[in-house]
Design a protein around this motif. Sequence first.
Motif, PDB file in Angstrom:
ATOM      1  N   ALA A 232       0.792  -1.230   0.000  1.00  0.00           N
ATOM      2  CA  ALA A 232       0.000   0.000   0.000  1.00  0.00           C
ATOM      3  C   ALA A 232       0.825   1.281   0.000  1.00  0.00           C
ATOM      4  CB  ALA A 232      -0.945  -0.008   1.201  1.00  0.00           C
ATOM      5  N   ASP A 233       2.053   1.278   0.565  1.00  0.00           N
ATOM      6  CA  ASP A 233       2.809   2.537   0.610  1.00  0.00           C
ATOM      7  C   ASP A 233       3.300   2.954  -0.777  1.00  0.00           C
ATOM      8  OD1 ASP A 233       5.000   0.929   0.071  1.00  0.00           O
ATOM      9  OD2 ASP A 233       5.980   1.257   1.997  1.00  0.00           O
ATOM     10  N   GLY A 234       3.264   2.031  -1.752  1.00  0.00           N
ATOM     11  CA  GLY A 234       3.579   2.379  -3.129  1.00  0.00           C
ATOM     12  C   GLY A 234       5.029   2.692  -3.412  1.00  0.00           C
ATOM     13  N   ARG A 235       5.934   2.376  -2.488  1.00  0.00           N
ATOM     14  CA  ARG A 235       7.344   2.709  -2.689  1.00  0.00           C
ATOM     15  C   ARG A 235       7.963   1.813  -3.761  1.00  0.00           C
ATOM     16  NH1 ARG A 235      12.281   1.550   1.470  1.00  0.00           N
ATOM     17  NH2 ARG A 235      13.974   2.035   0.006  1.00  0.00           N
ATOM     18  N   ILE A 236       8.697   2.427  -4.688  1.00  0.00           N
ATOM     19  CA  ILE A 236       9.407   1.698  -5.726  1.00  0.00           C
ATOM     20  C   ILE A 236      10.775   2.335  -5.905  1.00  0.00           C
ATOM     21  CG2 ILE A 236       7.419   0.814  -6.987  1.00  0.00           C
ATOM     22  CD1 ILE A 236       7.553   3.224  -8.809  1.00  0.00           C
ATOM     23  N   GLU A 237      11.756   1.545  -6.377  1.00  0.00           N
ATOM     24  CA  GLU A 237      13.103   2.049  -6.616  1.00  0.00           C
ATOM     25  C   GLU A 237      13.596   1.531  -7.961  1.00  0.00           C
ATOM     26  OE1 GLU A 237      14.529   4.196  -4.724  1.00  0.00           O
ATOM     27  OE2 GLU A 237      13.289   4.060  -2.920  1.00  0.00           O
ATOM     28  N   LEU A 238      14.142   2.434  -8.779  1.00  0.00           N
ATOM     29  CA  LEU A 238      14.721   2.025 -10.051  1.00  0.00           C
ATOM     30  C   LEU A 238      16.167   1.579  -9.854  1.00  0.00           C
ATOM     31  CD1 LEU A 238      13.421   4.665 -12.616  1.00  0.00           C
ATOM     32  CD2 LEU A 238      12.602   2.338 -12.224  1.00  0.00           C
ATOM     33  N   ALA A 239      16.612   0.640 -10.704  1.00  0.00           N
ATOM     34  CA  ALA A 239      17.962   0.111 -10.631  1.00  0.00           C
ATOM     35  C   ALA A 239      18.452  -0.212 -12.026  1.00  0.00           C
ATOM     36  CB  ALA A 239      17.990  -1.142  -9.752  1.00  0.00           C
ATOM     37  N   ALA A 240      19.738  -0.584 -12.109  1.00  0.00           N
ATOM     38  CA  ALA A 240      20.349  -0.991 -13.386  1.00  0.00           C
ATOM     39  C   ALA A 240      20.094   0.037 -14.476  1.00  0.00           C
ATOM     40  CB  ALA A 240      19.838  -2.372 -13.794  1.00  0.00           C
ATOM     41  N   ALA A 241      20.469   1.290 -14.165  1.00  0.00           N
ATOM     42  CA  ALA A 241      20.323   2.401 -15.125  1.00  0.00           C
ATOM     43  C   ALA A 241      18.886   2.582 -15.589  1.00  0.00           C
ATOM     44  CB  ALA A 241      21.251   2.199 -16.326  1.00  0.00           C
ATOM     45  N   GLY A 242      17.941   2.348 -14.682  1.00  0.00           N
ATOM     46  CA  GLY A 242      16.533   2.563 -14.982  1.00  0.00           C
ATOM     47  C   GLY A 242      15.862   1.444 -15.735  1.00  0.00           C
ATOM     48  N   THR A 243      16.532   0.302 -15.894  1.00  0.00           N
ATOM     49  CA  THR A 243      15.942  -0.805 -16.649  1.00  0.00           C
ATOM     50  C   THR A 243      15.201  -1.803 -15.770  1.00  0.00           C
ATOM     51  OG1 THR A 243      17.971  -2.138 -16.527  1.00  0.00           O
ATOM     52  CG2 THR A 243      17.739  -0.617 -18.402  1.00  0.00           C
ATOM     53  N   ARG A 244      15.386  -1.705 -14.441  1.00  0.00           N
ATOM     54  CA  ARG A 244      14.679  -2.600 -13.520  1.00  0.00           C
ATOM     55  C   ARG A 244      14.059  -1.774 -12.407  1.00  0.00           C
ATOM     56  NH1 ARG A 244      15.748  -7.797 -14.968  1.00  0.00           N
ATOM     57  NH2 ARG A 244      14.340  -8.457 -13.312  1.00  0.00           N
ATOM     58  N   VAL A 245      13.010  -2.326 -11.789  1.00  0.00           N
ATOM     59  CA  VAL A 245      12.341  -1.657 -10.681  1.00  0.00           C
ATOM     60  C   VAL A 245      12.207  -2.642  -9.519  1.00  0.00           C
ATOM     61  CG1 VAL A 245      10.051  -2.210 -11.638  1.00  0.00           C
ATOM     62  CG2 VAL A 245      10.284  -0.373  -9.950  1.00  0.00           C
ATOM     63  N   LEU A 246      12.495  -2.152  -8.316  1.00  0.00           N
ATOM     64  CA  LEU A 246      12.408  -2.942  -7.093  1.00  0.00           C
ATOM     65  C   LEU A 246      11.132  -2.551  -6.365  1.00  0.00           C
ATOM     66  CD1 LEU A 246      14.095  -4.987  -5.371  1.00  0.00           C
ATOM     67  CD2 LEU A 246      15.066  -3.000  -4.199  1.00  0.00           C
ATOM     68  N   TRP A 247      10.325  -3.543  -5.969  1.00  0.00           N
ATOM     69  CA  TRP A 247       9.019  -3.245  -5.371  1.00  0.00           C
ATOM     70  C   TRP A 247       8.564  -4.401  -4.482  1.00  0.00           C
ATOM     71  CZ3 TRP A 247       4.625  -6.132  -7.296  1.00  0.00           C
ATOM     72  CH2 TRP A 247       4.917  -6.966  -8.383  1.00  0.00           C
ATOM     73  N   ARG A 248       7.617  -4.099  -3.595  1.00  0.00           N
ATOM     74  CA  ARG A 248       7.053  -5.113  -2.696  1.00  0.00           C
ATOM     75  C   ARG A 248       5.610  -5.410  -3.062  1.00  0.00           C
ATOM     76  NH1 ARG A 248       7.088  -3.057   3.035  1.00  0.00           N
ATOM     77  NH2 ARG A 248       6.751  -1.062   1.992  1.00  0.00           N
ATOM     78  N   GLY A 249       5.212  -6.663  -2.902  1.00  0.00           N
ATOM     79  CA  GLY A 249       3.839  -7.043  -3.212  1.00  0.00           C
ATOM     80  C   GLY A 249       3.378  -8.211  -2.376  1.00  0.00           C
ATOM     81  N   TRP A 250       2.075  -8.456  -2.436  1.00  0.00           N
ATOM     82  CA  TRP A 250       1.447  -9.526  -1.658  1.00  0.00           C
ATOM     83  C   TRP A 250       0.953 -10.637  -2.577  1.00  0.00           C
ATOM     84  CZ3 TRP A 250       1.506  -9.512   3.589  1.00  0.00           C
ATOM     85  CH2 TRP A 250       1.753  -8.294   4.222  1.00  0.00           C
ATOM     86  N   ILE A 251       1.260 -11.879  -2.202  1.00  0.00           N
ATOM     87  CA  ILE A 251       0.686 -13.064  -2.827  1.00  0.00           C
ATOM     88  C   ILE A 251       0.227 -13.986  -1.710  1.00  0.00           C
ATOM     89  CG2 ILE A 251       1.060 -15.068  -4.303  1.00  0.00           C
ATOM     90  CD1 ILE A 251       3.253 -13.577  -5.717  1.00  0.00           C
ATOM     91  N   ALA A 252      -1.053 -14.347  -1.724  1.00  0.00           N
ATOM     92  CA  ALA A 252      -1.610 -15.253  -0.707  1.00  0.00           C
ATOM     93  C   ALA A 252      -1.261 -14.781   0.703  1.00  0.00           C
ATOM     94  CB  ALA A 252      -1.112 -16.678  -0.937  1.00  0.00           C
ATOM     95  N   GLU A 253      -1.430 -13.488   0.952  1.00  0.00           N
ATOM     96  CA  GLU A 253      -1.238 -12.884   2.266  1.00  0.00           C
ATOM     97  C   GLU A 253       0.204 -12.964   2.763  1.00  0.00           C
ATOM     98  OE1 GLU A 253      -4.105 -14.489   4.961  1.00  0.00           O
ATOM     99  OE2 GLU A 253      -5.809 -13.620   3.904  1.00  0.00           O
ATOM    100  N   LYS A 254       1.156 -13.131   1.864  1.00  0.00           N
ATOM    101  CA  LYS A 254       2.572 -13.134   2.223  1.00  0.00           C
ATOM    102  C   LYS A 254       3.272 -12.034   1.428  1.00  0.00           C
ATOM    103  CE  LYS A 254       4.674 -16.977   3.063  1.00  0.00           C
ATOM    104  NZ  LYS A 254       5.368 -18.290   2.952  1.00  0.00           N
ATOM    105  N   GLU A 255       4.190 -11.318   2.103  1.00  0.00           N
ATOM    106  CA  GLU A 255       4.877 -10.191   1.481  1.00  0.00           C
ATOM    107  C   GLU A 255       6.160 -10.657   0.793  1.00  0.00           C
ATOM    108  OE1 GLU A 255       6.085  -5.633   2.689  1.00  0.00           O
ATOM    109  OE2 GLU A 255       6.308  -7.213   4.196  1.00  0.00           O
TER     110      GLU A 255
END
Length: 267
Positions: A95-118
């Motif tokens: 929900a906090d929506g935080r994301i970070e770009l990496a590898a010269a902007g070609t990848r993005v690091l993010w958190r998500g939920w699957i089956a109630e696990k982060e």
Amino acid sequence: AFVADARTDTVDELFTRVLDGAAPALRVSQDFAPLEPYGSPPGGVFSFRTGAQRVVYVADQDTGGRTGLYSAPLHVPGPRLLLSDTSGGRIDVVADGRIELAAAGTRVLWRGWIAEKEWLFSSRVERALDPIVLNVAPQPYGTIAEYQVAPDGLSAVFLSDHEADEQYELYAAPLAVQGVPARLSGTLTAGGDVLDTFRITSDGARVVYVADQDTDETFELYASTGAGVPVKLSGAVLSSHDVEPDFLLAHDGTYAYFLGDLGVVNQ
């Protein structure tokens, strides 16, 4: 790039515009889901990061109340990609929506939920492929407390109770290759934790962190290369006296600057 409710009141959308003002603003995000039957408002953009050619943003754009990760062309109109939609189903972005770009902007690091696990994910920005999972095989109640991209953009360091519930330790994992995270922090005493103020040196060679690693509730400063036992930087801290959580690193990564009661008295 900027976020504004320029077209519809209270509906935040993502726009870009050249700084000389010669051309009108270009809307990057597309239409949001309409008003839901139970009365929730339309979606909106929560956060974004811009690379050279594309912008990555978090929004509940397709279904009001469900948050997704999107990628779209930055300078020209074009189709967006739903990066959180995978072959195994859709992932709900944290929900906090935080994301970070990496590898010269070609990848993005993010958190998500699957089956109630982060989970902590790394995705390609320009193609909607299944993401890399950084925190592989966590304990059932594991959470991600903090994360940072390494200076080379090829790996990330994250703080998680990955192995034992409510015992937070530091790990590193690659962003573009599926692997198993490697623990960086030393073996913790019973009740010990690493704090979320860790820093990565500018050359990526070390991670510096504060933890009550050796004695519960006595916080000291450590440096880890990921190989061998971490080095204690703060010396012998007296019982019940701590290093402060916040500290600074020199630009070249050779020194750490910190505050703490190291047992010096009457001076």
